[in-house]
Scaffold this active site. Structure first.
Site, mmCIF file in Angstrom:
data_model
loop_
_atom_site.group_PDB
_atom_site.id
_atom_site.type_symbol
_atom_site.label_atom_id
_atom_site.label_comp_id
_atom_site.label_asym_id
_atom_site.label_seq_id
_atom_site.Cartn_x
_atom_site.Cartn_y
_atom_site.Cartn_z
ATOM 1 N N CYS A 1 -2.959 -4.263 4.354
ATOM 2 C CA CYS A 1 -3.430 -3.206 3.464
ATOM 3 C C CYS A 1 -2.491 -2.004 3.468
ATOM 4 C CB CYS A 1 -4.833 -2.772 3.887
ATOM 5 S SG CYS A 1 -5.440 -1.309 3.033
ATOM 6 N N TYR B 1 -1.878 -1.983 -8.360
ATOM 7 C CA TYR B 1 -3.209 -2.602 -8.431
ATOM 8 C C TYR B 1 -3.751 -2.563 -9.849
ATOM 9 C CZ TYR B 1 -3.559 -2.950 -3.357
ATOM 10 O OH TYR B 1 -3.359 -3.304 -2.047
#
Length: 364
Positions: free
Chosen positions: A48, A221
């Site tokens: 992440c 994203y």
């Protein structure tokens, strides 16, 4: 990063990120959360980018012996983030696999990951146990902190072992807590003088962070999770437009450094602001180091690679990775590649992990 649903989209097919729920701080004047050695713990994923920035800051600030770390498995399944199963033997092995810089050893990317299964349980390779309560799932920590919690279970989590609750789960705020100086009395004295957010540069750092977050950190994203061609094309174009803006900033800084230190000496002075490592570099790095290995193919950000299309950004990246151990020691390309390609079945339904690029990052 979320678990129960891999992303949230508006009616127009655009990606909307969840707002973090726990937003407390740590300070000597706080009624509850006061600085102490060994009281706080980080729960992270090495895959992440938002968690990655907290690990980098923890290492840069000399807090690896002050704040512990547990690392979730790289595969986020239908039930969310998980830890490796706890056992007495796994606890005994902790001393062998626990890396103060990252939680587990960060090794160069494997030549092939085709034999690695999603349920692989290699202690210290695929993740760690949950050290404090021996939980199996990250969600158990959220429910311990708030039994009626009904949002997604994200990393990073900054946890208070004394009150047994979440202090903060917003990465941008966690890194400011770690940088604030509240832990300096416990930190490695060789590192705790570093200030990633000097007062005189704060406005400039905030300005860069603002557009970098919206168009690059979150931009990849928004491109990768877009559910309409129009949204995708808009977002991916924005990503590359703003990468070019970073390239321009770094080109000016590099040319200035060359005039002062020569070409060879300029590399180690290459940062986003002046000749100084700041929070702006820490926040951009996790996205750029993932760009060629993951975002180019997985999120369709393929107008160019960083190494081929943005020479100054690539040089900046390699300077951080190879010259500053806190960046290299917290970067795990296997976790990065395996997580994205195995945890997003809507994007990559067959779960095949590409071999390239080789190498994952170029030598300096």
């Amino acid at each position: 990063m979320s678990d129960t649903k891999k992303w949230a989209n508006a009616e127009d097919g655009s990606f909307k990120r969840q707002v973090s729920s726990f937003r407390e701080t740590i300070s000597p004047s706080h009624a509850i959360f006061k600085p102490a050695k060994g009281r706080y713990w980080l729960y992270v994923s090495l895959a992440c980018p938002w968690a990655h920035r907290t690990l980098i800051t923890r290492a840069l600030k000399g807090l690896t012996s002050v704040i512990g770390v547990s690392v979730v498995h790289w595969n986020m399944d239908a039930k969310g983030w998980r830890f490796l199963p706890y056992s007495a033997s796994s606890a005994d092995e902790l001393g062998d696999v626990y890396s103060p810089a990252s939680g587990i050893a960060c090794t160069p990317t494997s030549s092939s990951v085709s034999s690695v299964t999603n349920d692989s349980q290699r202690l210290g390779v695929d993740g760690t146990i949950e050290h404090n309560y021996h939980y199996n799932r990250l969600k158990e920590l959220y429910y311990k902190a708030h039994p009626n919690y009904n949002a997604r279970f994200t990393v990073p989590v900054l946890w208070d072992l004394e009150t047994q609750t979440i202090v903060n789960n917003e990465s941008s705020e966690i890194i400011r807590i770690l940088n604030s100086g509240v832990f300096d009395e416990f930190a490695d004295p060789e590192k705790n003088q570093l200030d990633l957010l000097p007062k005189e540069l704060e406005a400039q750092i905030d300005e860069i962070n603002s557009w970098v977050y919206n168009t690059i950190n979150n931009g990849v994203y928004k491109a990768g999770f877009a559910e309409s061609p129009q949204v995708y094309e808009k977002e991916v174009s924005s990503v590359f437009e703003h990468l070019q803006k970073v390239e321009h900033i770094l080109r000016i800084n590099y040319d200035t450094a060359v005039s002062k230190y020569g070409a060879e000496g300029a590399v180690s002075k290459l940062f986003l602001i002046n000749e100084q490592l700041t929070e702006a570099d820490v926040r951009l790095y996790p996205t750029i180091v993932r760009f060629d290995p993951v975002y180019v193919q997985h999120f369709k950000c393929n107008l160019s690679t960083i190494r081929d299309g943005f020479p100054m950004v690539d040089l900046w990246l390699r300077n951080l990775y190879w010259n500053i151990p806190a960046f290299r020691d917290t970067t795990n390309f296997d976790h990065i590649k395996l997580h994205y390609t195995r945890s997003h079945p809507r994007v990559n339904p067959l779960g095949i992990t590409p071999l390239g690029p080789v190498p994952a990052i170029l030598p300096l």
